[in-house]
Scaffold this motif. Structure first.
Motif, PDB file in Angstrom:
ATOM      1  N   ILE A 236      -6.604  -5.505  -5.230  1.00  0.00           N
ATOM      2  CA  ILE A 236      -5.486  -4.554  -5.234  1.00  0.00           C
ATOM      3  C   ILE A 236      -4.573  -4.683  -4.017  1.00  0.00           C
ATOM      4  CG2 ILE A 236      -6.787  -2.861  -6.592  1.00  0.00           C
ATOM      5  CD1 ILE A 236      -7.146  -1.235  -3.947  1.00  0.00           C
ATOM      6  N   ALA A 239      -0.906  -4.223  -4.570  1.00  0.00           N
ATOM      7  CA  ALA A 239      -0.515  -3.038  -5.342  1.00  0.00           C
ATOM      8  C   ALA A 239      -0.277  -1.855  -4.404  1.00  0.00           C
ATOM      9  CB  ALA A 239      -1.586  -2.706  -6.365  1.00  0.00           C
ATOM     10  N   THR A 247      -5.134   6.777  -7.192  1.00  0.00           N
ATOM     11  CA  THR A 247      -5.280   5.481  -7.847  1.00  0.00           C
ATOM     12  C   THR A 247      -4.058   4.623  -7.529  1.00  0.00           C
ATOM     13  OG1 THR A 247      -5.892   4.393  -9.928  1.00  0.00           O
ATOM     14  CG2 THR A 247      -4.232   6.145 -10.068  1.00  0.00           C
ATOM     15  N   SER A 250       0.384   0.757 -11.607  1.00  0.00           N
ATOM     16  CA  SER A 250       0.209  -0.501 -12.336  1.00  0.00           C
ATOM     17  C   SER A 250       1.551  -1.203 -12.510  1.00  0.00           C
ATOM     18  CB  SER A 250      -0.441  -0.241 -13.692  1.00  0.00           C
ATOM     19  OG  SER A 250      -1.736   0.295 -13.535  1.00  0.00           O
ATOM     20  N   GLU A 251       1.762  -2.247 -11.711  1.00  0.00           N
ATOM     21  CA  GLU A 251       2.998  -3.024 -11.766  1.00  0.00           C
ATOM     22  C   GLU A 251       2.720  -4.523 -11.933  1.00  0.00           C
ATOM     23  OE1 GLU A 251       6.189  -1.013  -8.964  1.00  0.00           O
ATOM     24  OE2 GLU A 251       4.332  -1.375  -7.834  1.00  0.00           O
ATOM     25  N   GLU A 254      -1.705  -6.996  -9.096  1.00  0.00           N
ATOM     26  CA  GLU A 254      -3.086  -7.308  -8.760  1.00  0.00           C
ATOM     27  C   GLU A 254      -3.296  -8.828  -8.723  1.00  0.00           C
ATOM     28  OE1 GLU A 254      -2.508  -3.384  -9.973  1.00  0.00           O
ATOM     29  OE2 GLU A 254      -2.127  -5.183 -11.178  1.00  0.00           O
ATOM     30  N   TYR A 293     -11.566  -1.308 -12.886  1.00  0.00           N
ATOM     31  CA  TYR A 293     -11.068  -2.479 -13.620  1.00  0.00           C
ATOM     32  C   TYR A 293     -11.135  -2.257 -15.125  1.00  0.00           C
ATOM     33  CZ  TYR A 293     -10.471  -7.444 -14.817  1.00  0.00           C
ATOM     34  OH  TYR A 293     -10.017  -8.638 -15.317  1.00  0.00           O
ATOM     35  N   ASP A 306      -7.409  -2.348 -20.686  1.00  0.00           N
ATOM     36  CA  ASP A 306      -6.051  -2.233 -20.171  1.00  0.00           C
ATOM     37  C   ASP A 306      -6.101  -1.488 -18.842  1.00  0.00           C
ATOM     38  OD1 ASP A 306      -2.952  -2.303 -20.890  1.00  0.00           O
ATOM     39  OD2 ASP A 306      -3.405  -0.323 -20.071  1.00  0.00           O
ATOM     40  N   LEU A 307      -5.728  -2.154 -17.763  1.00  0.00           N
ATOM     41  CA  LEU A 307      -5.892  -1.597 -16.424  1.00  0.00           C
ATOM     42  C   LEU A 307      -5.099  -0.307 -16.243  1.00  0.00           C
ATOM     43  CD1 LEU A 307      -7.083  -1.875 -13.606  1.00  0.00           C
ATOM     44  CD2 LEU A 307      -5.183  -3.391 -13.005  1.00  0.00           C
ATOM     45  N   GLU A 308      -3.882  -0.291 -16.720  1.00  0.00           N
ATOM     46  CA  GLU A 308      -3.059   0.912 -16.576  1.00  0.00           C
ATOM     47  C   GLU A 308      -3.692   2.086 -17.304  1.00  0.00           C
ATOM     48  OE1 GLU A 308       1.625   2.325 -16.943  1.00  0.00           O
ATOM     49  OE2 GLU A 308       0.975   0.441 -17.874  1.00  0.00           O
ATOM     50  N   ARG A 311      -6.781   3.355 -15.423  1.00  0.00           N
ATOM     51  CA  ARG A 311      -6.365   4.134 -14.254  1.00  0.00           C
ATOM     52  C   ARG A 311      -5.846   5.506 -14.655  1.00  0.00           C
ATOM     53  NH1 ARG A 311      -3.167  -0.833 -11.203  1.00  0.00           N
ATOM     54  NH2 ARG A 311      -4.925  -1.539  -9.901  1.00  0.00           N
TER      55      ARG A 311
END
Length: 373
Positions: A236, A239, A247, A250-251, A254, A293, A306-308, A311
């Motif tokens: 991260i 990020a 948290t 998410s862009e 990573e 993750y 899906d990471l976003e 989170r």
């Protein structure tokens, strides 16, 4: 206050968690408590989550280490993180502290430049963590001038790769800003405000976090495994965090898994979302949502990869527990020793500090020999 022949514990009045400890007459060193008093201390910790032992300014690193490992019979001799990875220039933790040379499990954290001589160190400089380099949306100069601050990063102390999360962290205030210095945390998603002393350490209870969930969310949490990224603090490092420090935004910043330092599938941490307090039996919602993750349904095996989305779920579940009425923000006195149940609370640094403001803390946690259940 009368000094008793045995240790006593008193719940902090009006606080959502925490208690103070009065040492017994036979010792001022908490690592040297007899078995009866240590058992009382451990029960108090697992009941109140955070214990404050005052007047410990002269506690040596050897005693702090001995006390810390005494709470966990399975503990290793490994600091809670791999030191090489911890200090990697690619890690978000890289500037977080320096090890005491003769007792490297004790980390010096804080702010300012300190002369040679402290614990055998040459002159050294520490930098207080700041939202200005970690958050996506940072405080403006005007907000800082108006004494605003943020929760920097809510977390548990854990490598979350290879090593099991420490049971206990101890944190000693060696040099602290005056308690009279106040700053305020504002919440972007509500009109809530929390006034804290400069450099206060904020704690939120995993038990409270679980209790605040709906019945549906409790079942979800009880049946979910949190999978952490390999070398998560490097994963991260590009990020940026949300403004509440819970948290990451998410862009797509990573690091890809094939660019990380060498890692092994068997060392990836896959931990329950809910950890059971071994004395009270209470469920605690415990995870590090900056490092999540994937989420896995224990019954069906369905994975939220899906990471976003993962989170967002973690943020939604834990956010109610950091509302002001549930947060204990410890205002430091010199010599305060905070002992906190690292498997029962999440915590965060707070405070905006100029370079000339001095703050020096000794922090110790040691990897456990067993994962939480």
């Amino acid at each position: 206050m009368t000094i008793s022949d045995s240790l006593t514990i008193h719940q902090l009045p009006g606080a959502p968690l925490g208690a103070t400890v009065t040492m017994p007459s036979y010792t001022t060193d908490p690592s040297k408590l007899n078995e009866e008093d240590f058992a009382k201390l451990k029960k108090g910790l697992l009941t109140y989550s955070v214990l404050v032992v005052p007047n410990q300014a002269d506690l040596p690193p050897e005693s702090q280490y001995a006390l810390t490992v005494r709470f966990d019979p399975s503990t290793s001799t490994q600091y809670g993180h791999d030191e090489k990875i911890f200090h990697s220039s690619l890690s978000v933790l890289a500037k977080d502290g320096k090890c005491v040379p003769r007792r490297p499990e004790v980390m010096m954290v804080g702010n300012g430049t300190f002369p040679a001589g402290h614990e055998g160190m040459k002159e050294f400089t520490l930098l207080h963590p700041s939202q200005s380099v970690f958050h996506k949306k940072t405080l403006t100069d005007e907000e800082i001038a108006q004494h605003h601050t943020r929760f920097y990063r809510w977390h548990i102390d854990a490598a979350l790769y290879e090593f099991s999360p420490p049971v206990v962290t101890t944190l000693l205030g060696v040099i602290v800003p005056p308690k009279s210095e106040k700053q305020v945390i504002t919440y972007e998603d509500s009109d809530e405000r929390l006034e804290v002393s400069t450099g206060a350490t904020a704690f939120a209870s995993g038990k409270t976090a679980f209790d605040l969930l709906s019945d549906e969310d409790k079942q979800f949490a009880l049946n979910t495994t949190v999978v952490y990224a390999p070398h998560p603090y490097i994963f991260i490092h590009e990020a940026k965090a949300t403004s509440d420090g819970l948290t990451m935004v998410s862009e797509g910043k990573e690091m890809s898994l094939d660019e990380l330092p060498k890692w092994e599938e068997s060392k990836i941490k896959k931990l329950p979302m809910v950890w059971t307090n071994p004395i009270t039996g209470n469920p605690h919602l415990q995870f590090h949502s900056c490092c999540v993750y994937k989420l896995v349904d224990n019954k069906t095996g369905k994975t939220i990869a899906d990471l976003e989305k993962a989170r967002e779920i973690c943020h939604r579940l834990i956010r109610p527990a950091i509302s002001p009425k549930y947060v204990y923000a410890h205002a430091w006195n010199k010599g305060d020793l905070c002992i906190f149940h690292n498997r029962g609370v999440i915590h965060s640094v707070t405070g905006e500090m100029p370079a000339e403001e001095k703050r020096l803390m000794h922090q110790c946690n040691v990897a456990s020999g067993e994962d939480p259940i």
